[in-house]
Design a protein around this motif. Structure first.
Motif, short mmCIF file in Angstrom:
data_model
loop_
_atom_site.label_atom_id
_atom_site.label_comp_id
_atom_site.label_asym_id
_atom_site.label_seq_id
_atom_site.Cartn_x
_atom_site.Cartn_y
_atom_site.Cartn_z
N ASN A 53 -8.45 16.27 29.75
CA ASN A 53 -7.59 16.29 28.56
C ASN A 53 -6.26 17.01 28.82
O ASN A 53 -5.81 17.82 28.00
CB ASN A 53 -8.32 16.95 27.39
CG ASN A 53 -9.57 16.20 27.00
OD1 ASN A 53 -9.55 14.97 26.86
ND2 ASN A 53 -10.67 16.92 26.82
N ILE A 54 -5.65 16.69 29.95
CA ILE A 54 -4.40 17.35 30.32
C ILE A 54 -3.23 16.75 29.54
O ILE A 54 -3.02 15.54 29.54
CB ILE A 54 -4.14 17.22 31.83
CG1 ILE A 54 -5.30 17.80 32.64
CG2 ILE A 54 -2.82 17.89 32.20
CD1 ILE A 54 -5.53 19.28 32.45
N ASN A 82 -3.57 13.81 27.02
CA ASN A 82 -5.03 13.87 27.16
C ASN A 82 -5.54 13.07 28.36
O ASN A 82 -6.45 12.25 28.26
CB ASN A 82 -5.70 13.35 25.88
CG ASN A 82 -5.26 14.11 24.65
OD1 ASN A 82 -4.59 13.56 23.78
ND2 ASN A 82 -5.59 15.39 24.57
N VAL A 83 -4.95 13.35 29.51
CA VAL A 83 -5.29 12.63 30.74
C VAL A 83 -6.49 13.28 31.43
O VAL A 83 -6.55 14.51 31.58
CB VAL A 83 -4.08 12.59 31.69
CG1 VAL A 83 -4.49 12.06 33.07
CG2 VAL A 83 -2.98 11.72 31.10
N LEU A 142 1.32 15.03 36.58
CA LEU A 142 -0.08 15.47 36.69
C LEU A 142 -0.31 16.24 37.98
O LEU A 142 -0.95 17.29 37.98
CB LEU A 142 -1.00 14.24 36.62
CG LEU A 142 -2.50 14.54 36.63
CD1 LEU A 142 -2.91 15.26 35.35
CD2 LEU A 142 -3.31 13.24 36.79
N MET A 143 0.23 15.72 39.08
CA MET A 143 0.03 16.40 40.37
C MET A 143 0.85 17.68 40.47
O MET A 143 0.44 18.63 41.15
CB MET A 143 0.37 15.44 41.51
CG MET A 143 -0.62 14.30 41.69
SD MET A 143 -2.31 14.87 42.05
CE MET A 143 -3.10 14.72 40.44
N LYS A 183 0.27 23.29 32.42
CA LYS A 183 -0.19 22.34 31.40
C LYS A 183 -0.03 22.95 30.01
O LYS A 183 -0.10 24.17 29.83
CB LYS A 183 -1.65 21.96 31.65
CG LYS A 183 -2.61 23.15 31.68
CD LYS A 183 -4.02 22.73 32.00
CE LYS A 183 -4.93 23.92 32.22
NZ LYS A 183 -4.96 24.90 31.14
N ASP A 184 0.14 22.08 29.02
CA ASP A 184 0.17 22.53 27.63
C ASP A 184 -1.23 22.61 27.04
O ASP A 184 -1.54 23.52 26.27
CB ASP A 184 1.02 21.57 26.77
CG ASP A 184 2.47 21.55 27.19
OD1 ASP A 184 2.93 22.54 27.79
OD2 ASP A 184 3.15 20.54 26.91
#
Length: 252
Positions: A9-10, A22-23, A46-47, A56-57
């Motif tokens: 959920n990133i 939400n990845v 992401l990386m 990240k938030d």
């Protein structure tokens, strides 16, 4: 096989832009996991969160089933995550060996640098990668392919578990790309986990085990690459049905 790393959920926002929503992303030990998406899909963001470049938030990151905090690149490296960015981080006026052991020179009694031990250690790592080169070569004289191998050697020397390669073949010749494939296969056998970011579909199918597609900052699919045809993959990337895909499409 259990996951060595999980990102759950990133989410990440920049002013006016929701870069990730939400990845989910996971890695299994010893796999080559390909990450793909059109420009702006969120794969680099992401990386960079994994590398400690961004924070990240929302969401959580687990390494070996333990929740971890990555606030900066030093945190990422200490956790065994090494990132080879598209723009290489080598110092051109140093030798290959000096770049590999930069910040971690081998020192004998007295605190002076042991150049002999440093060169021997660099040669040992190059030999592991099947690269035949003098570690005393000035980096300015190295080809782009050899510089890429030196970055990989740096990662190995840092005792990493996970190596992220961001568009590693961009400036490589065909022969150098095939050498990169060989080195990745060797790293897999030694238990390293690879994240491979590329727009080139032929590369993904040549080396990948699993693949994750991001689109517009969202997770779309993760599956074994053998389960997804190139036509299906392009549809996942673009979000549009494609009636006919040319055989030699390689880039978006």
């Amino acid at each position: 096989m259990s996951n060595i790393l999980e990102m759950k959920n990133i989410s990440k926002s920049f002013p006016g832009v929701k870069a990730l929503q939400n990845v989910d992303f996971s890695l299994k030990k010893g796999e080559v996991h390909c990450l793909i998406g059109a420009n702006g899909a969120g794969k680099s963001t992401l990386m960079k969160i994994l590398a400690g470049v961004y924070t990240k938030d929302e969401g959580e990151i687990l390494l070996d089933n333990q929740q971890i905090s990555i606030k900066n690149p030093s945190d990422s490296m200490q956790l065994g995550i090494s990132t080879i960015h598209q723009e290489l981080s080598l110092i051109e006026n140093l030798t290959l060996a000096e770049n590999i052991l930069l910040g971690n020179y081998l020192k004998p009694k007295g605190g002076f640098i042991s150049w002999q031990k440093m060169n021997k250690e660099a040669k040992r790592i190059f030999d592991l990668l099947g690269v035949k080169v003098s570690p005393t070569m000035p980096t300015t004289e190295a080809s782009m392919g050899l510089k890429q191998m030196t970055e990989i050697a740096k990662a190995i020397r840092s005792d990493c578990k996970i190596i992220v390669m961001d568009e590693p073949s961009t400036a490589l010749s065909t022969d150098e790309i095939h050498k990169l494939y060989d080195v990745i296969a060797l790293l897999k056998k030694q238990g390293y986990t690879i994240v491979y970011i590329s727009h080139k579909l032929d590369e993904l199918y040549a080396i990948g085990d699993r693949i994750t597609v991001l689109r517009n900052g969202r997770w779309i699919i993760t599956d074994h690459i053998d389960n997804i045809s190139q036509q299906q993959l392009i549809q996942h990337i673009t979000g549009r049905a494609i009636e006919k895909v040319q055989k030699h499409i390689q880039r978006f």
